[in-house]
Motif scaffolding. Sequence first.
Motif, PDB file in Angstrom:
ATOM      1  N   GLN A 236       0.837  -1.207   0.000  1.00  0.00           N
ATOM      2  CA  GLN A 236       0.000   0.000   0.000  1.00  0.00           C
ATOM      3  C   GLN A 236       0.867   1.250   0.000  1.00  0.00           C
ATOM      4  N   SER A 237       2.011   1.142   0.657  1.00  0.00           N
ATOM      5  CA  SER A 237       2.851   2.335   0.767  1.00  0.00           C
ATOM      6  C   SER A 237       4.309   1.954   1.009  1.00  0.00           C
ATOM      7  N   SER A 238       5.164   2.929   0.737  1.00  0.00           N
ATOM      8  CA  SER A 238       6.603   2.724   0.897  1.00  0.00           C
ATOM      9  C   SER A 238       7.187   3.958   1.570  1.00  0.00           C
ATOM     10  N   ILE A 239       8.044   3.732   2.567  1.00  0.00           N
ATOM     11  CA  ILE A 239       8.663   4.860   3.281  1.00  0.00           C
ATOM     12  C   ILE A 239      10.181   4.776   3.101  1.00  0.00           C
ATOM     13  N   VAL A 240      10.697   5.751   2.358  1.00  0.00           N
ATOM     14  CA  VAL A 240      12.094   5.744   1.916  1.00  0.00           C
ATOM     15  C   VAL A 240      12.836   6.830   2.689  1.00  0.00           C
TER      16      VAL A 240
ATOM     17  N   ILE B 178       6.260   9.515  10.360  1.00  0.00           N
ATOM     18  CA  ILE B 178       6.047   8.117   9.986  1.00  0.00           C
ATOM     19  C   ILE B 178       4.703   7.610  10.491  1.00  0.00           C
ATOM     20  N   SER B 179       4.395   7.886  11.768  1.00  0.00           N
ATOM     21  CA  SER B 179       3.168   7.306  12.329  1.00  0.00           C
ATOM     22  C   SER B 179       1.931   7.908  11.668  1.00  0.00           C
ATOM     23  N   SER B 180       1.953   9.211  11.392  1.00  0.00           N
ATOM     24  CA  SER B 180       0.816   9.826  10.699  1.00  0.00           C
ATOM     25  C   SER B 180       0.621   9.182   9.333  1.00  0.00           C
TER      26      SER B 180
ATOM     27  N   PHE C  38      18.845   9.302  10.688  1.00  0.00           N
ATOM     28  CA  PHE C  38      17.627   8.478  10.549  1.00  0.00           C
ATOM     29  C   PHE C  38      17.431   7.567  11.761  1.00  0.00           C
ATOM     30  N   LEU C  39      18.512   7.310  12.487  1.00  0.00           N
ATOM     31  CA  LEU C  39      18.402   6.517  13.717  1.00  0.00           C
ATOM     32  C   LEU C  39      18.340   7.392  14.965  1.00  0.00           C
ATOM     33  N   LEU C  40      18.594   8.699  14.801  1.00  0.00           N
ATOM     34  CA  LEU C  40      18.742   9.579  15.967  1.00  0.00           C
ATOM     35  C   LEU C  40      17.667  10.657  16.088  1.00  0.00           C
ATOM     36  N   GLU C  41      17.241  11.203  14.947  1.00  0.00           N
ATOM     37  CA  GLU C  41      16.257  12.304  14.984  1.00  0.00           C
ATOM     38  C   GLU C  41      14.864  11.700  15.105  1.00  0.00           C
ATOM     39  N   ILE C  42      14.653  10.945  16.158  1.00  0.00           N
ATOM     40  CA  ILE C  42      13.504  10.063  16.211  1.00  0.00           C
ATOM     41  C   ILE C  42      12.202  10.812  16.467  1.00  0.00           C
ATOM     42  N   GLU C  43      12.262  11.961  17.146  1.00  0.00           N
ATOM     43  CA  GLU C  43      11.020  12.612  17.571  1.00  0.00           C
ATOM     44  C   GLU C  43      10.150  13.069  16.397  1.00  0.00           C
ATOM     45  N   LEU C  44      10.749  13.896  15.534  1.00  0.00           N
ATOM     46  CA  LEU C  44       9.979  14.393  14.394  1.00  0.00           C
ATOM     47  C   LEU C  44       9.720  13.264  13.390  1.00  0.00           C
TER      48      LEU C  44
END
Lengths: 383, 383
Positions: free
Chosen positions: A174-178, A369-371, A358-364
């Motif tokens: 359905q979707s891909s997150i790159v 990603i979740s939205s 990508f492993l550290l700036e987790i908050e934003l």
Amino acid sequence: MKGSVGIVETKYVTFANNEKDFIKLDSGKEFGPITVAYETYGNLNSEKSNAILVCHALSGNAHAAGFHKSIGHKPGWWDDAIGPGKAIDTDKYFVICSNVIGGCAGTTGPSSINPETGKPYGATFPVITIGDMVKVQKLLIDYLGIDKLLTVIGGSMGGMQALEWALRYPDKLQSSIVIAATSRLSPQSIAFNAVGRNAIIRDENWNGGDYYGKVPPSVGLSIARMIGHITYLSDESMHKKFGRRLQTRNEFGFDFSKEFQVESYLEYQGNKFVEIFDANSYLYVTKAMDYFDVATSYGKGSLEEAMKLIKSRMLVVSFTSDWLFPPYQSQEIVQALLKQKKDVTYYNIESSYGHDAFLLEIELEEKIISSFIDATYERRERK
Amino acid sequence: MKGSVGIVETKYVTFANNEKDFIKLDSGKEFGPITVAYETYGNLNSEKSNAILVCHALSGNAHAAGFHKSIGHKPGWWDDAIGPGKAIDTDKYFVICSNVIGGCAGTTGPSSINPETGKPYGATFPVITIGDMVKVQKLLIDYLGIDKLLTVIGGSMGGMQALEWALRYPDKLQSSIVIAATSRLSPQSIAFNAVGRNAIIRDENWNGGDYYGKVPPSVGLSIARMIGHITYLSDESMHKKFGRRLQTRNEFGFDFSKEFQVESYLEYQGNKFVEIFDANSYLYVTKAMDYFDVATSYGKGSLEEAMKLIKSRMLVVSFTSDWLFPPYQSQEIVQALLKQKKDVTYYNIESSYGHDAFLLEIELEEKIISSFIDATYERRERK
């Protein structure tokens, strides 16, 4: 409340046991058997519509979240993002992560035993591509009885796999997150990989790839990892992390390897890596990254043409200070998708952490990603 | 008409022959004897006011211009800029270039024989700094009977020496030209040097620095050089030079070291370098670069404070795509000089060649340099 998936274990399944089931690699070679190491978190819903495949980066493995021994031990490599209430919410979604073919963490790779010879493949292992990694993941998804993935997500080399999925199996997601990825490596990135490979191959202990049970080419692999680490950090993050601080009080010591803190950090990272990673896998997996070229493989040289194939929703995320796979490379993907009127969302996250962001700036990253995943789930096709 | 200085030869002079004449290195160690390899082009005028000292970069030597054998052989490393009618015009100026202490092209370094032991110094050679290089150049300038240099000029590590001259001997030069340099290396640049040194030291043949007359640590030195080369080029110049072109027609080969053109180029550069450079010198000279820190050495941590010492006219040149010593580092020098109301000219040359631009973007660079030198000569102090 955000939580941990708790104690997890790696599972194994073997495909292509018989010659007739061998999979055709991108190189043309027929290959098998292939054992895949994988983990799953959360539960597959009854309509099998909530499965998310997480793809790992160069040095990753199937252990993305939770703990292998007791809670408190080192968690999975993306535990910050995967778990109850986290960006990839295991209360809602069924999450799968598998080690790539060519790797060295349970999935068949150069350190695996070749059943024909009874010895490790070593350098006789076939050349693999990002496409081959994805083909093997598809075998696993079929095996798990999932017809269509909700999302394929990954950062760095994992992002390349997410993009490859959208191109190779457009009807199967359905979707891909790159995230922090590229449609092809720049010559500079190929060059860094090439020097790392050169250090391994020219280590006397490499021995043509035949070193299992003997002394491995640890010096070469350690040098390769040190080079890699420099490219994962930004100039700014190195300034913040180390500055020009010396390890000792002496202004002029005489230790060529680790007088500055940054030297000591890199040496530590290099030495730690050789304990967990196989040098031949490093050769194969970095080579797979170098070969990756969406425009050539899917668009006769045109990235825009390649993007015609895509049917899934796309989320592309880059980080401002990433100089290994710089934002302009993500923007090339986004622009090609937009020209084909595809459903694409793009976010360039302000960060000083470089590629490692990508492993550290987790908050934003987590919010974005979740939205995106939740929205995709709400709009999912129902049978 | 621009021409060549023609056939030249390297000359040698030895200083600090007796213990009482030993020079005090920045580390505190008293050291001698020191043989210096140098070349000169053009003629010193009667008032000795037209002498220009050219300082070389990491891999350079005293042979900056002209030819050693017949004309048509490989010219000196900055022959584009030095000669009759060129930026550093040998019809007008007397040009001096010497190999740095710690180097391996005629000046005393780790491969030189220690007269006390009758064996090469190897790793018993004392730690050296950019300041030590400049001290040795000062001995040569005194020996040549020159009280005040018209200009000290250099690119990269040569630029650091030009800056060091202006700080250490402010009354001994009319002007300093600092090209593609920095007042101190970033942790990222130190990191690249550190990985190169690590590759050398961990090469089995390094043998604690004692490899002369035996097999040298060629693999380590070659890896170090390959890493260096990546940092000398820009992403853009690599795209122009190599793109993602493969050496062979096969889309999937199986040669881990040189399938892409950029891999082959780097391997060639690495292998060529080991024929002309000594691994121990690479350790010492890169370490000298890492130690270089103008603010700490001359300004109690403040670059602006350090610049108070300077009395010479300054020309600072950077290149837009240089990511090893980025323009912002040159601009820090310029801003500190401006705050101290010093006579400084700055040019940020638009170029896609990266750090290597200082040897390649010769046309505009030449105009800027020659105007600055000519103007300095016209305003020179006369006795």
